[in-house]
Motif scaffolding. Structure first.
Motif, PDB file in Angstrom:
ATOM      1  N   VAL A 108      69.402  53.033  13.521  1.00 17.38           N
ATOM      2  CA  VAL A 108      70.106  52.702  12.282  1.00 17.38           C
ATOM      3  C   VAL A 108      70.604  53.992  11.669  1.00 17.38           C
ATOM      4  O   VAL A 108      70.068  55.075  11.926  1.00 17.38           O
ATOM      5  CB  VAL A 108      69.213  51.925  11.285  1.00 17.38           C
ATOM      6  N   TYR A 117      73.904  50.656   8.750  1.00 20.49           N
ATOM      7  CA  TYR A 117      74.445  50.041   9.959  1.00 20.49           C
ATOM      8  C   TYR A 117      73.396  50.131  11.072  1.00 20.49           C
ATOM      9  O   TYR A 117      72.572  51.048  11.097  1.00 20.49           O
ATOM     10  CB  TYR A 117      75.735  50.736  10.395  1.00 20.49           C
ATOM     11  N   HIS A 118      73.507  49.155  11.971  1.00 22.37           N
ATOM     12  CA  HIS A 118      72.549  49.057  13.063  1.00 22.37           C
ATOM     13  C   HIS A 118      73.300  49.093  14.382  1.00 22.37           C
ATOM     14  O   HIS A 118      74.219  48.290  14.593  1.00 22.37           O
ATOM     15  CB  HIS A 118      71.758  47.733  12.935  1.00 22.37           C
ATOM     16  N   LEU A 165      74.173  46.129   7.886  1.00 21.78           N
ATOM     17  CA  LEU A 165      72.936  45.560   7.365  1.00 21.78           C
ATOM     18  C   LEU A 165      72.985  45.315   5.863  1.00 21.78           C
ATOM     19  O   LEU A 165      72.323  44.385   5.359  1.00 21.78           O
ATOM     20  CB  LEU A 165      71.755  46.477   7.694  1.00 21.78           C
ATOM     21  N   THR A 166      73.685  46.120   5.096  1.00 22.11           N
ATOM     22  CA  THR A 166      73.752  45.950   3.639  1.00 22.11           C
ATOM     23  C   THR A 166      75.214  45.907   3.209  1.00 22.11           C
ATOM     24  O   THR A 166      76.075  46.570   3.801  1.00 22.11           O
ATOM     25  CB  THR A 166      73.037  47.100   2.915  1.00 22.11           C
ATOM     26  N   LEU A 175      64.349  43.392   9.801  1.00 24.52           N
ATOM     27  CA  LEU A 175      65.603  43.493  10.549  1.00 24.52           C
ATOM     28  C   LEU A 175      66.008  42.159  11.186  1.00 24.52           C
ATOM     29  O   LEU A 175      67.203  41.859  11.298  1.00 24.52           O
ATOM     30  CB  LEU A 175      65.489  44.562  11.633  1.00 24.52           C
ATOM     31  N   LYS A 209      67.024  40.158   7.954  1.00 29.14           N
ATOM     32  CA  LYS A 209      67.666  40.943   6.889  1.00 29.14           C
ATOM     33  C   LYS A 209      67.085  40.635   5.505  1.00 29.14           C
ATOM     34  O   LYS A 209      67.708  40.895   4.475  1.00 29.14           O
ATOM     35  CB  LYS A 209      69.177  40.713   6.863  1.00 29.14           C
ATOM     36  N   THR A 236      65.180  41.239   2.276  1.00 27.00           N
ATOM     37  CA  THR A 236      64.976  42.522   1.588  1.00 27.00           C
ATOM     38  C   THR A 236      64.167  42.294   0.317  1.00 27.00           C
ATOM     39  O   THR A 236      64.475  41.377  -0.465  1.00 27.00           O
ATOM     40  CB  THR A 236      66.311  43.172   1.238  1.00 27.00           C
TER      41      THR A 236
END
Length: 544
Positions: free
Chosen positions: A286, A299-300, A312-313, A348, A351, A353
């Motif tokens: 990441v 980012y992944h 990812l966000t 992950l 996702k 959070t």
């Protein structure tokens, strides 16, 4: 008849002459050979005295100061001084020594005075009265010398001599103690440590700067950031220097006006693609990027070699500092979505959070413990950050505690591989200079003091360059840390310090302006160094 009268007159005259001649001869004894010799000796002595040079004359003063009578057969009541020898003319320049007193003699002492020509004898020669006894004469003579000799030093008894012999030993002991204290105050020169080899990771080429290397968990791969003008990309390479992937995101046209919120004066050039963190399997990673949209998100890269990445966000506020758990597919990161920087935890796979901190100030640089159960981070604002710890990730609020609580700036905690210690940078120093940094190591369980001299005792190295993005570089043995010394005259050399013994060694890399030091799980060191004004990544292997 007349003739007869003349003859009688001649006989009478001759008779008168004969009588007169016999009378004179009776008063004058006849001359003898001894008398002739004595007269001759006296004449020679007088001649010698006349030939003597008129320099220093010698006067002999006898107690009583009366002329010495010639010896007579009758006894005299007073002692007769011994005959005085005539002065010896040679050597002329030496004064006549004073005769030493003879014990047991019946003759009085004599005083010898030296008189320069033309001086008044009355001012130099002291009139000495007749002593009552021989003993008194000796005392009087000793007290009336022309020039008193310097007083002799008082005799030392055995105790004084013993003390004198002890003084040099005490002085040596004091000097030895002073030298020992000076050695304690004066830092020793570090030993030199020659690596098995030092080489550039990739062929050096001008026109780009490489920085912030990050090892994969096995130490077989390495990722780093590369800047070419305004272009920012991530390079993934093997130890052989072969690049097998580049990650590139187009820059946004929007200016980065709010980055100071996350990096208040503690970070250098912030790249647009940074904050790399490997997965435990090292098959993915990441990172943080603006993605060409002007908004910093996470980012992944799900698979190495894959061209596509997963965002990812998507929050409007900045997200940064991602850290992959060493034991699970969990991610911690920093986000400003609440208006201030806090720590968040993401699953992950879903996702999902959750927010795990809620402070009045900002949290930065979260770091997983090696067992994946705890988190260390910094908390504060401006130039005062403290080291904080969440002892249980499942109970973040209840187990949050501060490991440092003073007014100085503590940055970038790093766990030791065994999870028992935490290293960090601090600008606490005796000179009170906020630009001078030191390296501290404290117990990870929070048992060490949090401030004051007790905390300062935990310093293991001084005058270091803080590597904010990478943090202190622990060796696999959890006993040594590799860091960069702030010494521009030596081009910022790399040092290795033993945290228990606080013993340093210089790693002789022959490189210049070193920075961004990291250590792999097998002990290989990677760092940034400058070559002709361009920064490149090097690797080095330590002996043993």
């Amino acid at each position: 008849m007349l003739l007869m009268k003349n003859r009688i007159l001649i006989v009478i005259i001759l008779g008168v002459l004969l009588v007169v001649t016999n009378g004179i001869s009776a008063d004058v004894p006849p001359a003898t050979p001894a008398t002739d010799k004595k007269a001759e000796s006296v004449g020679q002595d007088e001649l010698k005295n006349e030939e003597k040079e008129p320099g220093w004359s010698v006067e002999i003063v006898v107690p009583g100061s009366e002329p010495v009578p010639e010896p007579v057969p009758e006894p005299v009541p007073e002692p007769v001084p011994e005959p005085v020898p005539e002065p010896v003319p040679e050597p002329e320049s030496e004064p006549v020594p004073e005769p030493e007193p003879k014990p047991g003699t019946d003759k009085p002492e004599k005083l010898i005075k030296e008189i320069k020509p033309g001086e008044d004898k009355s001012q130099i020669v002291e009139q000495v009265g007749e002593p009552e006894s021989r003993e008194a004469a000796g005392k009087t003579s000793a007290s009336t010398e022309a020039e008193p000799e310097p007083e002799p030093e008082p005799k030392k008894n055995r105790q004084d001599e013993a003390n004198d012999e002890t003084k040099p030993e005490e002085e040596k002991s004091q000097i030895a103690e002073q030298d020992t204290e000076l050695e304690k105050e004066t830092p020793k020169e570090p030993e030199e440590l020659k690596p098995l080899y030092v080489r550039e990771l990739i062929d050096i080429k001008a026109g780009h700067n490489d920085s912030n290397p990050v090892w994969s968990p096995s130490g077989k791969k390495i990722a780093f950031e590369r800047s070419i003008g305004d272009k920012r990309e991530i390079i993934i390479s093997g130890l052989n220097g072969i690049v097998f992937q580049k990650i590139y995101c187009k820059l946004s046209g929007k200016k980065n006006e709010e980055m100071e919120f996350f990096f208040p004066g503690i970070a250098e050039d912030i790249s647009y693609n940074s904050g790399i963190s490997w997965s435990p399997t090292e098959g993915s990673l990441v990172f943080m990027s603006n993605g060409g949209s002007g908004n910093y998100d996470l980012y992944h890269l799900p698979q190495l070699g894959n061209e596509s990445t997963i965002r990812l966000t998507e929050d409007d506020e900045k997200d940064s500092h991602p850290q992959w758990s060493p034991v699970a597919d969990d991610l911690i990161f920093v986000s400003g979505r609440t208006g201030k920087a806090d720590i968040y935890l993401m699953k992950l796979e879903t996702k999902e959070t959750i927010q795990i901190t809620n402070g009045e100030k900002i949290y930065l640089y979260p770091q997983w413990s090696p067992d994946g159960k705890k988190i260390a981070m910094i908390y504060g604002s401006n130039e005062n950050h403290d080291i904080c710890l969440i002892e249980d990730i499942t109970k973040p609020v209840e187990t949050l505690k501060a490991l440092t609580t003073w007014s100085y700036d503590d940055l970038r905690p790093a766990w030791s591989p065994d999870g028992k210690k935490i290293a960090f940078y601090s600008n606490y120093n005796l000179q009170e200079d906020p630009k001078v940094w030191a390296l501290f190591v404290i117990a990870a369980d929070g048992s060490d003091p949090t401030e004051g001299e007790e905390l300062y005792a935990k310093v293991v190295a001084t005058n270091v360059i803080p590597d904010i993005e990478s943090g202190p570089a622990w060796m696999p043995d959890s006993k040594r840390i590799v860091y960069v010394k702030n010494d521009r005259q030596s081009y910022n050399p790399i040092h290795v310090v033993n945290v228990d013994e606080k013993a340093e060694a210089i790693l002789k890399t022959t490189t210049k302006m070193n920075h961004d030091v990291v250590c792999s799980s097998d002990g290989t060191i990677a760092f940034r160094a400058q070559v002709e004004q361009w920064d490149h990544i090097y690797i080095a292997i330590l002996p043993n």
